[in-house]
Design a protein around this motif. Structure first.
Motif, PDB file in Angstrom:
ATOM      1  N   MET A  31       0.751  -1.166   0.426  1.00 17.17           N
ATOM      2  CA  MET A  31      -0.060  -0.054   0.016  1.00 17.17           C
ATOM      3  C   MET A  31       0.562   1.658  -0.018  1.00 17.17           C
ATOM      4  SD  MET A  31      -3.083  -0.539  -0.283  1.00 17.17           S
ATOM      5  CE  MET A  31      -2.261  -1.781  -1.660  1.00 17.17           C
ATOM      6  N   PRO A  32       1.871   0.907   1.330  1.00 22.46           N
ATOM      7  CA  PRO A  32       2.534   2.556   0.769  1.00 22.46           C
ATOM      8  C   PRO A  32       3.349   3.046  -1.047  1.00 22.46           C
ATOM      9  CG  PRO A  32       3.340   1.154   2.773  1.00 22.46           C
ATOM     10  CD  PRO A  32       2.304   0.442   1.677  1.00 22.46           C
ATOM     11  N   ARG A  33       3.681   1.623  -1.280  1.00 20.28           N
ATOM     12  CA  ARG A  33       3.745   1.562  -2.414  1.00 20.28           C
ATOM     13  C   ARG A  33       3.151   2.698  -3.696  1.00 20.28           C
ATOM     14  NH1 ARG A  33       7.671  -3.663  -3.136  1.00 20.28           N
ATOM     15  NH2 ARG A  33       9.456  -3.277  -1.685  1.00 20.28           N
ATOM     16  N   LEU A  34       2.282   1.352  -2.897  1.00 23.18           N
ATOM     17  CA  LEU A  34       0.819   2.233  -4.217  1.00 23.18           C
ATOM     18  C   LEU A  34       0.282   3.827  -4.344  1.00 23.18           C
ATOM     19  CD1 LEU A  34      -0.881   1.268  -6.989  1.00 23.18           C
ATOM     20  CD2 LEU A  34      -2.213   0.666  -5.131  1.00 23.18           C
ATOM     21  N   THR A  35       0.791   4.014  -3.292  1.00 17.42           N
ATOM     22  CA  THR A  35      -0.025   5.258  -2.297  1.00 17.42           C
ATOM     23  C   THR A  35       0.793   6.117  -3.454  1.00 17.42           C
ATOM     24  OG1 THR A  35      -1.290   6.509  -0.970  1.00 17.42           O
ATOM     25  CG2 THR A  35       0.734   5.728  -0.543  1.00 17.42           C
ATOM     26  N   ASN A  36       2.206   6.326  -3.280  1.00 20.10           N
ATOM     27  CA  ASN A  36       3.529   6.754  -3.689  1.00 20.10           C
ATOM     28  C   ASN A  36       3.429   7.131  -4.714  1.00 20.10           C
ATOM     29  OD1 ASN A  36       4.014   7.653  -0.785  1.00 20.10           O
ATOM     30  ND2 ASN A  36       5.357   5.970  -0.715  1.00 20.10           N
ATOM     31  N   VAL A  65      -5.876   1.851  -5.303  1.00 20.92           N
ATOM     32  CA  VAL A  65      -5.353   3.310  -5.345  1.00 20.92           C
ATOM     33  C   VAL A  65      -5.970   3.658  -3.957  1.00 20.92           C
ATOM     34  CG1 VAL A  65      -4.782   5.555  -5.738  1.00 20.92           C
ATOM     35  CG2 VAL A  65      -3.694   3.568  -7.088  1.00 20.92           C
ATOM     36  N   GLY A  66      -7.243   3.258  -4.052  1.00 23.11           N
ATOM     37  CA  GLY A  66      -8.530   4.186  -2.716  1.00 23.11           C
ATOM     38  C   GLY A  66      -8.043   3.381  -1.517  1.00 23.11           C
ATOM     39  N   LEU A  67      -7.869   2.045  -1.729  1.00 23.08           N
ATOM     40  CA  LEU A  67      -7.766   1.567   0.133  1.00 23.08           C
ATOM     41  C   LEU A  67      -6.351   1.839  -0.153  1.00 23.08           C
ATOM     42  CD1 LEU A  67      -8.312  -0.975   1.283  1.00 23.08           C
ATOM     43  CD2 LEU A  67      -7.478  -2.272  -0.486  1.00 23.08           C
ATOM     44  N   ARG A  89      -5.097   4.637  -0.142  1.00 24.28           N
ATOM     45  CA  ARG A  89      -4.979   5.837   1.042  1.00 24.28           C
ATOM     46  C   ARG A  89      -5.557   5.826   2.282  1.00 24.28           C
ATOM     47  NH1 ARG A  89      -2.437   9.185  -0.422  1.00 24.28           N
ATOM     48  NH2 ARG A  89      -2.668  10.826  -0.070  1.00 24.28           N
ATOM     49  N   VAL A  90      -6.609   4.490   1.882  1.00 19.33           N
ATOM     50  CA  VAL A  90      -7.188   4.358   3.435  1.00 19.33           C
ATOM     51  C   VAL A  90      -6.152   3.766   4.841  1.00 19.33           C
ATOM     52  CG1 VAL A  90      -9.304   3.113   5.243  1.00 19.33           C
ATOM     53  CG2 VAL A  90      -9.495   3.861   2.902  1.00 19.33           C
ATOM     54  N   ALA A  91      -5.337   2.700   4.090  1.00 17.24           N
ATOM     55  CA  ALA A  91      -5.069   1.673   4.421  1.00 17.24           C
ATOM     56  C   ALA A  91      -3.255   2.733   5.276  1.00 17.24           C
ATOM     57  CB  ALA A  91      -3.898   0.747   4.061  1.00 17.24           C
ATOM     58  N   THR A  92      -2.731   3.701   4.281  1.00 16.72           N
ATOM     59  CA  THR A  92      -1.740   4.335   5.041  1.00 16.72           C
ATOM     60  C   THR A  92      -2.405   5.568   5.754  1.00 16.72           C
ATOM     61  OG1 THR A  92      -1.533   5.748   2.755  1.00 16.72           O
ATOM     62  CG2 THR A  92      -0.808   4.071   2.861  1.00 16.72           C
ATOM     63  N   GLY A  93      -3.553   5.694   6.172  1.00 17.46           N
ATOM     64  CA  GLY A  93      -4.035   6.644   7.303  1.00 17.46           C
ATOM     65  C   GLY A  93      -4.693   8.205   6.582  1.00 17.46           C
ATOM     66  N   ALA A  94      -4.356   8.723   4.865  1.00 22.34           N
ATOM     67  CA  ALA A  94      -4.806   9.256   5.064  1.00 22.34           C
ATOM     68  C   ALA A  94      -6.127   9.960   4.729  1.00 22.34           C
ATOM     69  CB  ALA A  94      -4.009   9.260   3.134  1.00 22.34           C
ATOM     70  N   VAL A 137     -12.794   8.549   0.100  1.00 24.42           N
ATOM     71  CA  VAL A 137     -12.514   7.879  -1.415  1.00 24.42           C
ATOM     72  C   VAL A 137     -12.909   7.799  -1.503  1.00 24.42           C
ATOM     73  CG1 VAL A 137     -11.591   5.173  -2.408  1.00 24.42           C
ATOM     74  CG2 VAL A 137     -10.470   6.530   0.066  1.00 24.42           C
ATOM     75  N   PHE A 138     -14.318   7.460  -1.123  1.00 22.58           N
ATOM     76  CA  PHE A 138     -15.857   7.129  -2.332  1.00 22.58           C
ATOM     77  C   PHE A 138     -16.676   8.549  -3.171  1.00 22.58           C
ATOM     78  CE2 PHE A 138     -16.527   3.008   0.550  1.00 22.58           C
ATOM     79  CZ  PHE A 138     -16.228   1.890  -0.705  1.00 22.58           C
ATOM     80  N   ALA A 139     -16.353   9.319  -1.627  1.00 16.99           N
ATOM     81  CA  ALA A 139     -16.413  11.257  -2.833  1.00 16.99           C
ATOM     82  C   ALA A 139     -15.538  11.463  -3.689  1.00 16.99           C
ATOM     83  CB  ALA A 139     -16.282  11.688  -2.257  1.00 16.99           C
ATOM     84  N   GLY A 140     -14.741  10.381  -3.154  1.00 18.88           N
ATOM     85  CA  GLY A 140     -13.236  11.152  -4.765  1.00 18.88           C
ATOM     86  C   GLY A 140     -13.616  10.569  -5.994  1.00 18.88           C
TER      87      GLY A 140
END
Length: 487
Positions: A33-38, A145-147, A149-154, A160-163
């Motif tokens: 998850m950190p790699r994907l969000t970065n 990618v949406g997951l 953002r939740v998994a990394t605490g952002a 995410v659903f709104a986005g």
């Protein structure tokens, strides 16, 4: 109904889901998850994918990559400059997230909505509108990618659903402004095969060709055909020959009339072959070779193989005033000049803007012709007629899915009205030409028109034809057998 209570309950559920994800021990979440969000920071992931799709994908995938990037750009602007300023929701408590899973970059903007999720949805839906299979794969990646953002605490899940909703909505709205191009708007059908014997050495085939055609292409065609079809008869044209008479004599003594040259020469040969009742073989030897490409014979080898295998099928012909043959297109007014301007510019500014500029320039120069057809009288500078239905709709027809549908494809841009040039150019630029009252399109088996102000020049198959005051087009349905690759 207490709206505030519902909002509080949803907020509580949102936080509980966030905490459940945060407290879930998972090596996969910690590493991936950190790699994907970065990777998705500043849309680097989507821009990289768009570059690959544009370089390696087909026409629909390339259009999708452009649409996806455009949707992403608009979504990013709306999300960051408008949406985040409307809802001042604080970010989640990152201390609940395992240290290994936290992203390096700490966001400072408001939490609602998730910009990463909005951009991901906009790109995936934008691509999917043009290429659904690729869009589906990207939608799965956007979900991850949406997951992340939740998994990394952002973000909270609700962010995410709104986005996702904002990004998908903007992409879909974009398709209303700039409509997608369908991959196929008409049904296809199996070709009607013409049964003929294989000719592995070219027996019974008479080829009429000008060795100097296509800046020396004719000579190269002769050399390759002689090598691969040793029994073929080759008739070389020169400047003093009566081309029609030479072709008639060739068709009379041969079992197959073959021709090498551009579309104008091929149209002449098609008429002769039709009258003589013999099949036609086409070797591309001109500048564009539209007919040869559309039947799948854009190389000498493809035509040779079709003759060797006895592979042939029927195609439609269009007869003009019962004595001339049209194999591709016909036009009056400034349509040929419009095509030249559009093709010159489309590599620099894109086909849509090039078409808009070419149409505006053409209509502004006012080379219009008044014509009467059916129960209508109108003034036009751009008139197009095609043998069989072309795609897409509008004034950039480029593909014939089939050449035996028994129809004429007629397209007319009406000039002479108030601000018609500007209105048509704007409609083309916005992708809404087919909805303009100045655009007329019909698919019919016959079409005829009369000019009201004297003769006008009628061009067809890349050749500037004669002047006429009346033109009568009719389809000869599946009238001519041609050698072509068949499945």
């Amino acid at each position: 109904m207490d709206v505030r209570k519902i909002a509080r309950d949803l907020g509580t559920l949102d936080r509980e889901v966030f905490e459940a994800v945060a407290e879930s021990p998972s090596p996969l979440l910690d590493t991936a998850m950190p790699r994907l969000t970065n990777a998705a920071d500043h849309s680097k992931l989507w821009l990289g994918i768009a570059t690959v799709l544009g370089a390696l994908g087909g026409s629909s995938v390339r259009r999708g990559s452009v649409r996806g990037v455009a949707s992403l750009a608009v979504t990013s602007l709306v999300t960051n400059q408008i949406a985040k300023r409307l809802w001042h929701r604080p970010r989640p408590d990152r201390t609940l997230i395992p240290l290994a899973r936290r992203s390096r970059r700490v966001p400072t903007s408001h939490s609602l909505p998730s910009g990463h999720s909005a951009s991901a949805a906009a790109f995936a839906v934008g691509v999917g509108l043009e290429s659904p299979p690729v869009g589906l794969a990207l939608a799965l990646l956007a979900g991850l990618v949406g997951l992340s953002r939740v998994a990394t605490g952002a973000h909270y899940p609700g962010d995410v659903f709104a986005g996702f909703g904002i990004g998908a909505g903007i992409a879909i709205l974009g398709a209303r402004v700039v409509p997608t191009i369908p991959t196929s708007a008409i049904p296809t059908a199996d070709p009607l095969r013409y049964h003929t014997d294989p000719r592995p050495d070219g027996d019974g085939v008479v080829l009429v060709i000008n060795p100097d055609s296509g800046e020396g292409t004719g000579g190269r065609v002769i050399d390759e055909v002689r090598k691969r079809l040793p029994h073929i008869e080759i008739v070389k044209l020169d400047g003093d020959d009566d081309v029609v008479q030479v072709m008639r004599e060739a068709a009379a003594r041969g079992e197959v009339l073959a021709v090498g040259g551009g579309d104008g020469t091929v149209a002449c040969a098609a008429g002769v072959a039709f009258d003589a009742g013999v099949p036609l073989a086409v070797f591309p030897g001109g500048t564009f070779n539209h007919f040869a490409k559309d039947i799948g014979c854009d190389t000498v080898a493809q035509t040779v193989n079709a003759i060797r295998d006895g592979s042939a099928a029927y195609v439609d012909l269009v007869r003009l005033n019962d004595d001339k043959t049209v194999i591709n297109t016909a036009s009056i007014g400034a349509y040929p000049n419009y095509v030249r301007v559009r093709e010159k510019l489309e590599g620099k500014i894109g086909k849509r803007l090039a078409g808009a500029y070419a149409a505006y320039l053409t209509l502004r120069r006012d080379q219009s012709v008044r014509i009467a057809y059916d129960d209508k009288t109108l003034q036009t500078s751009l008139f197009f007629l095609g043998n069989s239905t072309y795609l897409p709709s509008g004034f950039a027809p480029s593909v014939r899915p089939r050449m035996d549908d028994g129809l004429l494809d007629v397209r007319i841009l009406e000039s002479g009205r108030r601000f018609s040039g500007l209105r048509i150019a704007t409609a083309i630029a916005l992708g809404r030409l087919v909805r303009s009252p100045l655009y007329h399109e019909l698919q019919v088996p016959e079409f005829r028109f009369t000019t009201l102000d004297g003769p006008t020049v009628l061009a067809h198959d890349g050749e500037v034809g004669e002047s006429c005051t009346k033109a009568d087009f009719s389809v000869r349905y599946r009238a001519l057998p041609v050698f072509r690759p068949l499945p």
